[in-house]
Design an enzyme around this catalytic site. Structure first.
Site, PDB file in Angstrom:
ATOM      1  N   GLU A  53      42.327  38.914  44.456  1.00  0.00           N
ATOM      2  CA  GLU A  53      43.696  39.566  44.139  1.00  0.00           C
ATOM      3  C   GLU A  53      42.921  40.185  44.891  1.00  0.00           C
ATOM      4  O   GLU A  53      43.932  41.074  44.456  1.00  0.00           O
ATOM      5  CB  GLU A  53      44.226  39.110  42.778  1.00  0.00           C
ATOM      6  CG  GLU A  53      44.296  37.837  42.612  1.00  0.00           C
ATOM      7  CD  GLU A  53      45.332  36.906  42.504  1.00  0.00           C
ATOM      8  OE1 GLU A  53      46.176  37.289  43.800  1.00  0.00           O
ATOM      9  OE2 GLU A  53      44.654  35.200  42.646  1.00  0.00           O
ATOM     10  N   CYS A  59      51.214  44.365  42.195  1.00  0.00           N
ATOM     11  CA  CYS A  59      50.782  43.135  43.543  1.00  0.00           C
ATOM     12  C   CYS A  59      51.941  42.492  43.882  1.00  0.00           C
ATOM     13  O   CYS A  59      51.160  42.424  45.254  1.00  0.00           O
ATOM     14  CB  CYS A  59      49.423  42.542  43.418  1.00  0.00           C
ATOM     15  SG  CYS A  59      49.811  41.188  41.568  1.00  0.00           S
TER      16      CYS A  59
HETATM   17  P1  NDP Z   1      39.862  49.567  43.105  1.00  0.00           P
HETATM   18  O1  NDP Z   1      40.176  48.164  44.150  1.00  0.00           O
HETATM   19  O2  NDP Z   1      39.357  50.553  43.605  1.00  0.00           O
HETATM   20  O3  NDP Z   1      39.194  48.535  42.212  1.00  0.00           O
HETATM   21  C1  NDP Z   1      40.294  47.812  40.997  1.00  0.00           C
HETATM   22  C2  NDP Z   1      38.367  47.408  40.274  1.00  0.00           C
HETATM   23  O4  NDP Z   1      37.260  47.028  40.928  1.00  0.00           O
HETATM   24  C3  NDP Z   1      39.056  48.263  39.033  1.00  0.00           C
HETATM   25  O5  NDP Z   1      38.089  47.626  37.488  1.00  0.00           O
HETATM   26  C4  NDP Z   1      37.088  49.469  39.740  1.00  0.00           C
HETATM   27  O6  NDP Z   1      36.736  49.946  38.762  1.00  0.00           O
HETATM   28  C5  NDP Z   1      36.245  48.192  39.759  1.00  0.00           C
HETATM   29  N1  NDP Z   1      35.683  49.109  41.174  1.00  0.00           N
HETATM   30  C6  NDP Z   1      35.564  49.645  42.292  1.00  0.00           C
HETATM   31  N2  NDP Z   1      34.676  49.638  42.600  1.00  0.00           N
HETATM   32  C7  NDP Z   1      33.687  48.643  41.740  1.00  0.00           C
HETATM   33  C8  NDP Z   1      32.417  48.419  42.540  1.00  0.00           C
HETATM   34  N3  NDP Z   1      31.400  49.247  42.954  1.00  0.00           N
HETATM   35  N4  NDP Z   1      31.653  47.643  41.525  1.00  0.00           N
HETATM   36  C9  NDP Z   1      32.047  46.670  40.611  1.00  0.00           C
HETATM   37  N5  NDP Z   1      33.970  47.649  40.017  1.00  0.00           N
HETATM   38  C10 NDP Z   1      34.550  47.840  41.092  1.00  0.00           C
HETATM   39  O7  NDP Z   1      41.473  48.791  43.067  1.00  0.00           O
HETATM   40  P2  NDP Z   1      42.735  50.032  41.570  1.00  0.00           P
HETATM   41  O8  NDP Z   1      42.895  49.821  41.324  1.00  0.00           O
HETATM   42  O9  NDP Z   1      42.617  51.452  41.963  1.00  0.00           O
HETATM   43  O10 NDP Z   1      43.589  50.178  42.642  1.00  0.00           O
HETATM   44  C11 NDP Z   1      43.735  50.487  43.898  1.00  0.00           C
HETATM   45  C12 NDP Z   1      44.934  49.820  44.702  1.00  0.00           C
HETATM   46  O11 NDP Z   1      44.227  48.706  45.096  1.00  0.00           O
HETATM   47  C13 NDP Z   1      45.839  50.155  44.774  1.00  0.00           C
HETATM   48  O12 NDP Z   1      46.461  50.997  45.254  1.00  0.00           O
HETATM   49  C14 NDP Z   1      47.257  48.605  45.294  1.00  0.00           C
HETATM   50  O13 NDP Z   1      46.884  48.962  47.125  1.00  0.00           O
HETATM   51  C15 NDP Z   1      45.445  47.607  45.094  1.00  0.00           C
HETATM   52  N6  NDP Z   1      46.112  47.189  43.560  1.00  0.00           N
HETATM   53  C16 NDP Z   1      46.340  45.692  44.225  1.00  0.00           C
HETATM   54  C17 NDP Z   1      46.552  44.647  43.287  1.00  0.00           C
HETATM   55  C18 NDP Z   1      46.732  43.316  43.503  1.00  0.00           C
HETATM   56  O14 NDP Z   1      46.560  42.547  41.918  1.00  0.00           O
HETATM   57  N7  NDP Z   1      46.926  43.120  44.620  1.00  0.00           N
HETATM   58  C19 NDP Z   1      46.461  45.441  41.475  1.00  0.00           C
HETATM   59  C20 NDP Z   1      46.106  46.936  41.676  1.00  0.00           C
HETATM   60  C21 NDP Z   1      46.097  47.542  42.779  1.00  0.00           C
HETATM   61  P3  NDP Z   1      36.881  51.287  38.011  1.00  0.00           P
HETATM   62  O15 NDP Z   1      38.196  51.355  37.820  1.00  0.00           O
HETATM   63  O16 NDP Z   1      36.187  52.001  37.186  1.00  0.00           O
HETATM   64  O17 NDP Z   1      36.866  52.042  39.180  1.00  0.00           O
END
Ligand code: NDP
Length: 683
Positions: free
Chosen positions: A258, A297
């Site tokens: 998602e 989202c």
């Molecule tokens: P990220 O994609 O940065 O992170 C999402 C999850 O992935 C977090 O738990 C993060 O952990 C984890 N993650 C990041 N890198 C890795 C990796 N290399 N290996 C394993 N896990 C990893 O999203 P954010 O939560 O920071 O949000 C950023 C953007 O995503 C928002 O600004 C928005 O644009 C979008 N978003 C979209 C959503 C949706 O449902 N469509 C919901 C929320 C956000 P950690 O935090 O520890 O880095």
């Protein structure tokens, strides 16, 4: 060593983490509130534990008992919810925002508990019938079963819903019978940790069913194998990076994403500023911009408005946004809190700058204003911001840039076709809302919208009082969208459970398929016992236990009596001439008479363990029954489901469905159905 608490991972039944690592700050005032831990996690041990303990303890239960556990867990969390609210505001959330996360998450547990109880069998094999006859003699059938995958579900979640995000994935995977490892986004992981602690403290979680990772997933993804599943919510860039992990590709490990979604809402051309629907549109857009400070989202990022209504919408929407009090969510009267972190605030500000290249600002000063409350100048606040893109046909802008905060862009459209083209520019979204008074417009627009959207919400005056809103994914409906939205699918009722199960086609004789599925399939060997099946208690009954009844010849008197009793004098039963002209070329008995007569043939009238008959499924009148035809019924125990329930008088009972075949003197099937009963247990 900091005085702020250090969060702990929950791995292999132990809480791990003593040494502080990354500081997590309050979104309200930037003060440190928690730390992640510095200890490295042993994911080999974590996976071994999930396989050896988690899977075993989950499969010691069955669908029905796991559904009961989900309900009990939900109750426990509701009883202890205030401890979650107590820290939720640090994420920037108002009480209403927290309610969506905390109680919305628990509601998912309850919803899956009840869907499981009502739709899943006892045991751990789900039969996806009906079986299809493949051979002419009726001794070779095919069907499908689903069984719990033998691996671990790894759930990687975004920062915006630390509790709902976990529970909406946990509930279906738990019901399926798979252990899981949850990795919340670090920034708000304190709330997920608090929730997992409650779940562990409840004593209800089977050992190894749930593990929690605070911080990095290390080498976890490289250790997974083909029976595992990964689900992800977050940015498209992280989704794409993780999806391409060679180990996931090489082992065909399902990866459900998602991701960012540039959802739109469309005000249809039939709506005028004087209509109730116009106000509903304004209210819905404003709500989606400000709930969770726009960090959903599903939030509305693009506002599609007929060209002639742009001024009216801009004016009304700006006026509404001006009334939203932004500040410390613990202060009475504050309607919108902060973004989750200063990083998010910076990110939204940058994205807004990029959006300004194609749009003008109608309302909002970004960070250049004072939010209510002490210390909020150090918090991650962002004023709601409304933009207007007067040339929405150009590439880029709000069609491509997601400011993950309270930012949305009005886009004028010429006609429905133009609006649909603009909607599709989002390249795949989770949800869209169409506001219209016209069923004709809905019928034209919705199928075209559905191609690009995971969910289409139609809003008018009639639905407005009960509508759950544009932004709320519901457990019974699919959540997930095509293309840019990640291409994934979650929730959607029992379909969501099936994502954690392996579907296999099975072929064989009806007797074999009955043994495998636990569901009687016609043609299988029956167990014919001189004692009537209705004399057996739930626990004594066997699948396939059967009764072949005596026969009954249908007379004209039967038809006349039934017609008079029911008041049904349809020509097919009473008008000789019209019946002769009909496709049957003769008068025939009422289908409902055949049904009633069959009950008369198979029902054992004495008081006994059958407590209630609560309905029929799959009823078909296959062939007509004419005057002079002789009918006979076969009643066979088809399925047994133990929901662990009691009658109002305290009798423990289970659900038994019975296969009923009614045949005529030529052995032809005339009616076919299942009857559903509650049958008392012997103890
Ligand atoms: P990220 O994609 O940065 O992170 C999402 C999850 O992935 C977090 O738990 C993060 O952990 C984890 N993650 C990041 N890198 C890795 C990796 N290399 N290996 C394993 N896990 C990893 O999203 P954010 O939560 O920071 O949000 C950023 C953007 O995503 C928002 O600004 C928005 O644009 C979008 N978003 C979209 C959503 C949706 O449902 N469509 C919901 C929320 C956000 P950690 O935090 O520890 O880095």
């Amino acid at each position: 060593m900091s005085a702020k608490p250090t969060l702990q991972s929950f791995i292999a039944g132990e809480w791990i983490g003593q040494t502080a690592d990354k500081t997590l700050t309050s979104a309200i005032n930037g003060k440190a509130v928690f730390h992640t831990h510095a200890e490295q996690l042993d994911f080999g041990r974590s996976l071994d534990f999930a396989h050896s303990k988690g899977r075993k303890s989950l499969l010691a239960l069955d669908f029905q008992s796991r559904a009961s556990t989900l309900r009990a867990l939900g109750k426990y969390l509701i009883d202890n919810k205030e401890s979650l609210y107590a820290i939720s505001h640090h994420t920037g959330a108002t009480r209403t925002d927290s309610w969506i996360d905390i109680e919305g998450g628990v509601a998912t547990l309850f919803a899956y508990a009840s869907m499981g109880r009502n739709n899943l069998p006892s045991g751990n094999v789900l039969h996806e019938g009906a079986a299809t006859q493949l051979g002419k003699q009726g001794q070779f059938f095919g069907s499908h079963i689903l069984v719990p995958r033998q691996g671990v579900a790894v759930h990687i979640n975004a920062f915006n819903f630390p509790i709902w995000g976990m529970l909406e994935k946990f509930a279906p995977n738990f019901l399926a019978g798979m252990p899981c490892i949850v990795k919340p986004a670090s920034q708000t992981s304190y709330l997920t940790e608090a929730c997992v602690r409650l779940m562990a403290q409840s004593g209800l979680l089977p050992e190894g069913a749930l593990q929690l990772v605070i911080g990095s997933t290390g080498d976890l993804l490289n250790r997974l194998d083909s029976q595992d599943v990964v689900t992800f919510t977050g940015s498209a860039s992280t989704a794409n990076m993780l999806r391409a992990t060679p180990n996931l590709l090489n082992n065909a490990i399902p990866f459900n994403a998602e991701a960012d979604s540039l959802n739109c809402a469309m005000l249809a051309e039939d709506v005028t500023p004087d209509d109730v629907e116009f106000d509903l549109f304004i209210k819905e857009v404003a709500r989606e911009m400000t709930v969770k400070a726009g960090q959903k989202c599903t939030a509305i990022r693009r506002i599609l408005v007929p060209e002639n209504l742009v001024d009216a919408v801009s004016e009304k929407l700006s006026a509404r946004l001006a009334k939203v009090t932004v500040g410390d969510p613990t202060i009475e009267g504050v309607r919108m809190g902060a973004l989750a972190s200063m990083d998010q605030q910076r990110d939204v500000a940058e994205k807004l700058e990029a959006l300004k290249a194609s749009s003008e600002v109608l309302f909002g000063r970004g960070t250049e204003y004072s939010a209510q409350g002490d210390g909020t100048d150090k918090g991650a606040f962002f004023e709601p911001t409304l933009l207007l893109n007067s040339s929405p046909d150009q590439e880029g802008g709000a069609h491509d840039i997601e400011a993950f905060g309270p930012v949305s862009t009005i886009m004028p459209y010429r006609d429905s076709a133009h609006a649909l083209a603009l909607a599709a520019r989002g390249k795949g979204s989770l949800v869209t809302t169409l506001v219209t008074k016209s069923p004709e417009i809905a019928a034209e627009v919705v199928p075209a919208m559905a191609v690009w959207h995971g969910r289409v919400h139609i809003l008018d005056e009639a639905s407005s009082k009960e509508s759950t809103g544009h932004g709320s994914p519901l457990p019974m409906l699919k959540h997930g969208g095509p293309g840019r939205a990640g291409g994934g699918e979650e929730l959607g009722g029992i379909q969501g459970v099936k994502h954690y199960m392996q579907r296999s086609a099975i072929q064989g004789s009806p007797t074999m398929l009955t043994a495998v599925t636990g569901e009687f399939i016609r043609g299988a060997k029956t167990i014919d016992n001189p004692i009537h099946p209705f004399r057996f208690h739930f626990d004594e009954l066997q699948i396939g236990q059967s009764l072949l009844t005596h026969r009954r010849t249908v007379t004209e008197a039967d038809i006349v009596n039934f017609g008079c009793l029911s008041g049904d004098h349809f020509y097919m039963h009473f008008d000789e001439q019209a019946a002769c002209d009909s496709m049957f070329e003769k008068r025939i008995a009422h289908g409902y008479f055949v049904l009633s007569a069959a009950a008369g043939l198979f029902v054992d009238p004495g008081v006994g363990p059958v407590l209630a008959n609560y309905g029929l499924d799959t009823l078909r009148f296959v062939n007509p029954v004419a005057i002079g035809d002789t009918i006979q019924a076969r009643l066979t125990c088809k399925t047994k489901i133990d929901q662990g329930k009691q009658s109002p008088k305290g009798d423990p009972h289970g659900v038994v469905s019975w296969d009923v075949e009614v045949t005529n003197q030529h052995g032809e099937l005339v009616a076919s159905y299942d009857i559903l009963t509650l049958v008392q247990k012997s103890s």
